[in-house]
Design a protein around this motif. Structure first.
Motif, PDB file in Angstrom:
ATOM      1  N   VAL A  34       0.824  -1.206   0.000  1.00 35.04           N
ATOM      2  CA  VAL A  34       0.000   0.000   0.000  1.00 35.04           C
ATOM      3  C   VAL A  34       0.856   1.252   0.000  1.00 35.04           C
ATOM      4  N   PHE A  35       1.922   1.252   0.820  1.00 38.63           N
ATOM      5  CA  PHE A  35       2.732   2.453   0.945  1.00 38.63           C
ATOM      6  C   PHE A  35       3.931   2.455   0.011  1.00 38.63           C
ATOM      7  N   ASN A  36       4.141   1.342  -0.681  1.00 35.83           N
ATOM      8  CA  ASN A  36       5.141   1.332  -1.735  1.00 35.83           C
ATOM      9  C   ASN A  36       6.526   1.682  -1.211  1.00 35.83           C
ATOM     10  N   ASP A  37       6.937   1.061  -0.079  1.00 35.00           N
ATOM     11  CA  ASP A  37       8.208   1.405   0.545  1.00 35.00           C
ATOM     12  C   ASP A  37       9.401   0.795  -0.177  1.00 35.00           C
ATOM     13  N   GLU A  38       9.278  -0.444  -0.593  1.00 34.01           N
ATOM     14  CA  GLU A  38      10.452  -1.125  -1.102  1.00 34.01           C
ATOM     15  C   GLU A  38      10.786  -0.697  -2.521  1.00 34.01           C
ATOM     16  N   GLY A  39       9.752  -0.472  -3.317  1.00 37.74           N
ATOM     17  CA  GLY A  39       9.994   0.018  -4.658  1.00 37.74           C
ATOM     18  C   GLY A  39      10.525  -1.022  -5.612  1.00 37.74           C
ATOM     19  N   ILE A  40      10.551  -2.294  -5.230  1.00 37.88           N
ATOM     20  CA  ILE A  40      11.046  -3.345  -6.113  1.00 37.88           C
ATOM     21  C   ILE A  40       9.887  -4.270  -6.438  1.00 37.88           C
ATOM     22  N   GLY A  41       9.498  -4.296  -7.691  1.00 38.64           N
ATOM     23  CA  GLY A  41       8.404  -5.158  -8.087  1.00 38.64           C
ATOM     24  C   GLY A  41       7.057  -4.679  -7.610  1.00 38.64           C
ATOM     25  N   VAL A  42       6.961  -3.429  -7.138  1.00 36.15           N
ATOM     26  CA  VAL A  42       5.701  -2.912  -6.630  1.00 36.15           C
ATOM     27  C   VAL A  42       5.233  -1.736  -7.475  1.00 36.15           C
ATOM     28  N   ARG A  43       6.107  -0.783  -7.724  1.00 34.63           N
ATOM     29  CA  ARG A  43       5.731   0.385  -8.507  1.00 34.63           C
ATOM     30  C   ARG A  43       5.423  -0.025  -9.941  1.00 34.63           C
ATOM     31  N   ASN A  44       4.426   0.619 -10.491  1.00 37.62           N
ATOM     32  CA  ASN A  44       4.077   0.282 -11.864  1.00 37.62           C
ATOM     33  C   ASN A  44       4.863   1.159 -12.837  1.00 37.62           C
ATOM     34  N   PRO A  45       4.816   0.845 -14.105  1.00 37.99           N
ATOM     35  CA  PRO A  45       5.616   1.597 -15.088  1.00 37.99           C
ATOM     36  C   PRO A  45       5.321   3.094 -15.102  1.00 37.99           C
ATOM     37  N   GLU A  46       4.088   3.481 -14.784  1.00 32.52           N
ATOM     38  CA  GLU A  46       3.765   4.906 -14.765  1.00 32.52           C
ATOM     39  C   GLU A  46       4.620   5.644 -13.747  1.00 32.52           C
ATOM     40  N   TYR A  47       4.780   5.028 -12.585  1.00 29.60           N
ATOM     41  CA  TYR A  47       5.596   5.682 -11.561  1.00 29.60           C
ATOM     42  C   TYR A  47       7.060   5.743 -11.992  1.00 29.60           C
ATOM     43  N   GLU A  48       7.539   4.692 -12.626  1.00 32.80           N
ATOM     44  CA  GLU A  48       8.928   4.684 -13.074  1.00 32.80           C
ATOM     45  C   GLU A  48       9.174   5.788 -14.105  1.00 32.80           C
ATOM     46  N   GLU A  49       8.180   6.062 -14.935  1.00 32.65           N
ATOM     47  CA  GLU A  49       8.317   7.167 -15.893  1.00 32.65           C
ATOM     48  C   GLU A  49       8.467   8.499 -15.163  1.00 32.65           C
ATOM     49  N   ILE A  50       7.700   8.663 -14.086  1.00 24.94           N
ATOM     50  CA  ILE A  50       7.793   9.904 -13.309  1.00 24.94           C
ATOM     51  C   ILE A  50       9.177  10.041 -12.690  1.00 24.94           C
ATOM     52  N   GLU A  51       9.734   8.933 -12.205  1.00 29.14           N
ATOM     53  CA  GLU A  51      11.076   8.986 -11.633  1.00 29.14           C
ATOM     54  C   GLU A  51      12.109   9.380 -12.694  1.00 29.14           C
ATOM     55  N   GLU A  52      11.907   8.930 -13.911  1.00 31.02           N
ATOM     56  CA  GLU A  52      12.826   9.315 -14.987  1.00 31.02           C
ATOM     57  C   GLU A  52      12.727  10.815 -15.267  1.00 31.02           C
ATOM     58  N   ILE A  53      11.505  11.347 -15.210  1.00 34.15           N
ATOM     59  CA  ILE A  53      11.329  12.797 -15.388  1.00 34.15           C
ATOM     60  C   ILE A  53      12.055  13.547 -14.275  1.00 34.15           C
ATOM     61  N   TRP A  54      11.937  13.030 -13.047  1.00 32.06           N
ATOM     62  CA  TRP A  54      12.634  13.663 -11.920  1.00 32.06           C
ATOM     63  C   TRP A  54      14.149  13.629 -12.124  1.00 32.06           C
ATOM     64  N   LYS A  55      14.654  12.504 -12.599  1.00 25.61           N
ATOM     65  CA  LYS A  55      16.096  12.386 -12.822  1.00 25.61           C
ATOM     66  C   LYS A  55      16.586  13.378 -13.869  1.00 25.61           C
ATOM     67  N   SER A  56      15.716  13.718 -14.807  1.00 24.65           N
ATOM     68  CA  SER A  56      16.111  14.674 -15.850  1.00 24.65           C
ATOM     69  C   SER A  56      16.168  16.106 -15.330  1.00 24.65           C
ATOM     70  N   GLY A  57      15.659  16.332 -14.118  1.00 29.74           N
ATOM     71  CA  GLY A  57      15.707  17.674 -13.532  1.00 29.74           C
ATOM     72  C   GLY A  57      14.450  18.484 -13.725  1.00 29.74           C
ATOM     73  N   ASP A  58      13.435  17.906 -14.355  1.00 30.00           N
ATOM     74  CA  ASP A  58      12.174  18.634 -14.556  1.00 30.00           C
ATOM     75  C   ASP A  58      11.277  18.379 -13.340  1.00 30.00           C
ATOM     76  N   TYR A  59      11.596  19.054 -12.243  1.00 30.79           N
ATOM     77  CA  TYR A  59      10.941  18.758 -10.974  1.00 30.79           C
ATOM     78  C   TYR A  59       9.464  19.147 -10.960  1.00 30.79           C
ATOM     79  N   LEU A  60       9.126  20.272 -11.560  1.00 35.30           N
ATOM     80  CA  LEU A  60       7.725  20.697 -11.565  1.00 35.30           C
ATOM     81  C   LEU A  60       6.855  19.737 -12.373  1.00 35.30           C
ATOM     82  N   GLU A  61       7.383  19.247 -13.487  1.00 37.96           N
ATOM     83  CA  GLU A  61       6.633  18.262 -14.271  1.00 37.96           C
ATOM     84  C   GLU A  61       6.497  16.960 -13.491  1.00 37.96           C
TER      85      GLU A  61
END
Length: 224
Positions: free
Chosen positions: A61-88
């Protein structure tokens, strides 16, 4: 230590069964001891399994481990964060939470980005205030509140800081976060509540003695 407990109980059960079935020694006693070991083993296993399932559910529910739990949509958001586009990344995280309202981690991630990447402590505090309005387990709520207290301290908000610490210490007094709050407030740890004592049994009332009749010579009766 729990492994040793399981091993000891299993060994005791095996010995009791062997003594009762193979050696035919004290069948009743060994059978009773074996049954007791089996019951304790079953209770321990049931408790451990229920705790494991509950923890895995909470982690999901709280998605703490982040391994095999987060879906691809969330991983895309993390990639956006890594690119430095924090507001997006924040915008996408809000949309993600609207779609998956059990993913409280998304809100925590927004607060984290505001605090660590955008250096906007006020926005981070507002996010944590919103998080504390959600229905969270006591420990989760307590530690989120402690983090908000730290933000209040950095924002020079002593009234909000002390008020929230007191709320943690009183309303969530049994959590580890409450212990931290009491340390910050300088409050002593509460003494353990005394165990209720059983009332002593009421003394038995003495039996009423029959009034002794006066001793008279034979042939005489007492006056009515």
């Amino acid at each position: 230590m729990r492994i040793f407990a399981y091993a000891g109980l299993a060994t005791g059960l095996a010995i009791c069964v062997w003594m009762a079935v193979v050696q035919k020694t004290a069948i009743g006693t060994n059978g009773a001891l074996g049954l007791a070991c089996l019951i304790v083993l079953a209770l321990m296993a049931a408790r451990d399994i229920s705790q494991f399932v509950a923890q895995r559910t909470m982690d999901f529910v709280f998605n703490d481990e982040g391994i095999g739990v987060r879906n691809p949509e969330y991983e895309e958001i993390e990639e956006i964060w890594k690119s430095g586009d924090y507001l997006e990344a924040i915008r996408r995280l809000r949309a993600y939470y609207q779609k998956y309202p059990t993913e409280i981690y998304a809100l925590l991630r927004i607060a984290e980005i505001y605090e660590n990447n955008l250096n906007n402590l006020l926005a981070a505090a507002l996010e944590y205030e919103d998080i504390l309005k959600k229905k969270l387990p006591p420990e989760r709520w307590g530690w989120a509140a402690i983090h908000l207290c730290n933000l209040y301290n950095k924002l020079n908000e002593p009234e909000k800081y002390n008020t929230l610490l007191q709320r943690i210490a009183t309303e969530y007094s049994q959590t580890t976060a409450a212990r931290k709050a009491r340390q910050k407030l300088g409050w002593p740890e509460p003494e353990p509540e005394p165990q209720p004592q059983e009332a002593p049994p009421a003394p038995a009332e003495p039996a009423k003695k029959e009034a002794q009749k006066p001793s008279l010579p034979p042939g005489f009766r007492p006056l009515e």
